[in-house]
Design an enzyme around this catalytic site. Sequence first.
Site, PDB file in Angstrom:
ATOM      1  N   TYR A  89       6.395  33.776  25.819  1.00 23.12           N
ATOM      2  CA  TYR A  89       6.851  32.448  25.425  1.00 23.12           C
ATOM      3  C   TYR A  89       5.731  31.533  24.927  1.00 23.12           C
ATOM      4  CZ  TYR A  89      11.210  33.673  27.826  1.00 23.12           C
ATOM      5  OH  TYR A  89      12.373  34.284  28.216  1.00 23.12           O
ATOM      6  N   ASN A 161      13.620  28.146  20.282  1.00 29.81           N
ATOM      7  CA  ASN A 161      14.270  28.579  21.524  1.00 29.81           C
ATOM      8  C   ASN A 161      15.117  27.434  22.075  1.00 29.81           C
ATOM      9  OD1 ASN A 161      14.619  30.336  23.970  1.00 29.81           O
ATOM     10  ND2 ASN A 161      13.583  28.612  24.953  1.00 29.81           N
ATOM     11  N   GLU A 162      16.423  27.620  22.059  1.00 28.55           N
ATOM     12  CA  GLU A 162      17.369  26.665  22.638  1.00 28.55           C
ATOM     13  C   GLU A 162      17.183  25.244  22.095  1.00 28.55           C
ATOM     14  OE1 GLU A 162      17.729  26.875  26.869  1.00 28.55           O
ATOM     15  OE2 GLU A 162      18.335  28.983  26.850  1.00 28.55           O
ATOM     16  N   ASP A 204      23.334  29.545  25.526  1.00 23.32           N
ATOM     17  CA  ASP A 204      24.721  29.996  25.597  1.00 23.32           C
ATOM     18  C   ASP A 204      25.641  28.788  25.785  1.00 23.32           C
ATOM     19  OD1 ASP A 204      26.993  31.473  25.742  1.00 23.32           O
ATOM     20  OD2 ASP A 204      26.481  32.568  27.568  1.00 23.32           O
ATOM     21  N   GLU A 273      17.518  36.692  26.717  1.00 23.67           N
ATOM     22  CA  GLU A 273      17.372  36.616  28.172  1.00 23.67           C
ATOM     23  C   GLU A 273      18.708  37.032  28.777  1.00 23.67           C
ATOM     24  OE1 GLU A 273      14.502  32.608  28.352  1.00 23.67           O
ATOM     25  OE2 GLU A 273      16.399  32.648  29.431  1.00 23.67           O
ATOM     26  N   TYR A 304      15.400  38.715  32.287  1.00 21.06           N
ATOM     27  CA  TYR A 304      14.597  37.600  32.769  1.00 21.06           C
ATOM     28  C   TYR A 304      14.428  37.778  34.277  1.00 21.06           C
ATOM     29  CZ  TYR A 304      12.883  32.805  33.145  1.00 21.06           C
ATOM     30  OH  TYR A 304      12.097  31.700  33.357  1.00 21.06           O
TER      31      TYR A 304
END
Length: 477
Positions: A89, A161-162, A204, A273, A304
């Site tokens: 990450y 990421n997100e 999600d 993940e 994860y």
Amino acid sequence: MSRTFSLILAILLLYATFVSAVQNVKVQGADFVNSVTSNRLQIIGVAYQPGGSAGFQEGSGIDPLSNGTLCLRDAALMQQLGVNTIRIYNLDPKINHDLCVSIFNAVGIYMLIDVNSPLPNQSLDPGNLEGSYSSDYLNHIFSVVEAFKGYPNTLGFFGGNENMNTVGTGGTVPPYLRAVTRDLKNYIAKNSPRTIPVGYSAADVAEILTDSWAYLSCNINGQANDPSRSDFFGLNSYTWCGPTSPTANYQASGYDTLLSTFGDTSIPVFFSEYGCNKVEPRVFDEVPVLYGNMTSFMSGGLVYEYYEETSNNFGLVSFYSNDTAQLLIDYDNLQKQFNTLNIKALQSMNSSATSIQSPKCSTSLISSSGFNNSFNLPSIPSGAQTLIDHGISNPNQGKLVTVTDTAVTLPVYSSGGTLLKNLAIKPLPNDESNTPGGTSTSSGASPSTSKKGAAGRIEVSLGGAVGTAFIMGYFFL
């Protein structure tokens, strides 16, 4: 010259050609494909962030791939687990990662690299998109590309990421994500000796998931090679929660809806993940499903996580203040599930998946009223085009080095508390990625009757030198 000496010389010359354990991977339709063997790559992976968020301290010389001694231990355990991909990450592009990356490369493990970090000017800020999408920001993410473009086991880069983690951010962020993807891919095209895929890792969030994928995977104006289009789409999903959970099956977990969402995907989709821990210990009974009937539209996933962070109960391995490590039951359970996989079947090409073409971007692809349906992207920030055209100044460019020490020197204990002896990496020949079922923990690392000493669990320290045992030059028996 004796016959024995000639045989030894021939073996040495043979192994001398094994410069790298893995071949580059390319995106072909909805699959990752080995560029040399044409085998499909199903991601069998783990998230790897030693020390958690504290493991990345800019200017300290410390990040998850900075300590060769720790990487050697972890690579040996991951090789036995059956992992072929890790996700990292937070990385400092200014420091040297050659030894760690070379160790993972030697055992056939690819890397998915996040280019962003939590530090200022090193990620998109959903609350200040125009201000955070700057030349300084692009200089940072381009420096990550420079640091990792030279490694053959760099599988791809996560450009975000997100970033879209609410319905509201789905209305504002998408054009900026495509702009970042465009800039990364244009930089790679101009400054890298090979194409490296760029994609996104999604939260999600049911209300915007389908639209996020549709928005990022289409071609603007029908361009065949639209650089702003994501090459792959990762999903951080924790819906399957163990055998005693009400969501522990294909339907209740929502895995069945992923087929209706991604069944006609034109880019690889995988779990960036997964591994819900609401039921402990985790038995990972979703693994046979993910690598079974879901392989028609999914490219595997990343559990994860590898390291047990303080009290988060997501780890596969625990680490202690005296530099010892202990496998957890989750490691054993995951290894058992991985060992059931049919690797030859997973590697088989899916001709229908590799031939799918991306649709042309249009408002009709977006189903929810609040999601952004404009494909007018922000222009590249002032001065950043020069970075793309000529490369960033004084880049730190990583390259493979050879690894001579294969034996793990740090103590590692089984989940039952016995010391594992003879723990070591086993370098693989060219074209090979790591696979499950090759060498189990019990056979590859012999248990000893010695017990681990009492030690309080803390976040592992990544300080210290790499160690003098590692020098340039592959080591083969």
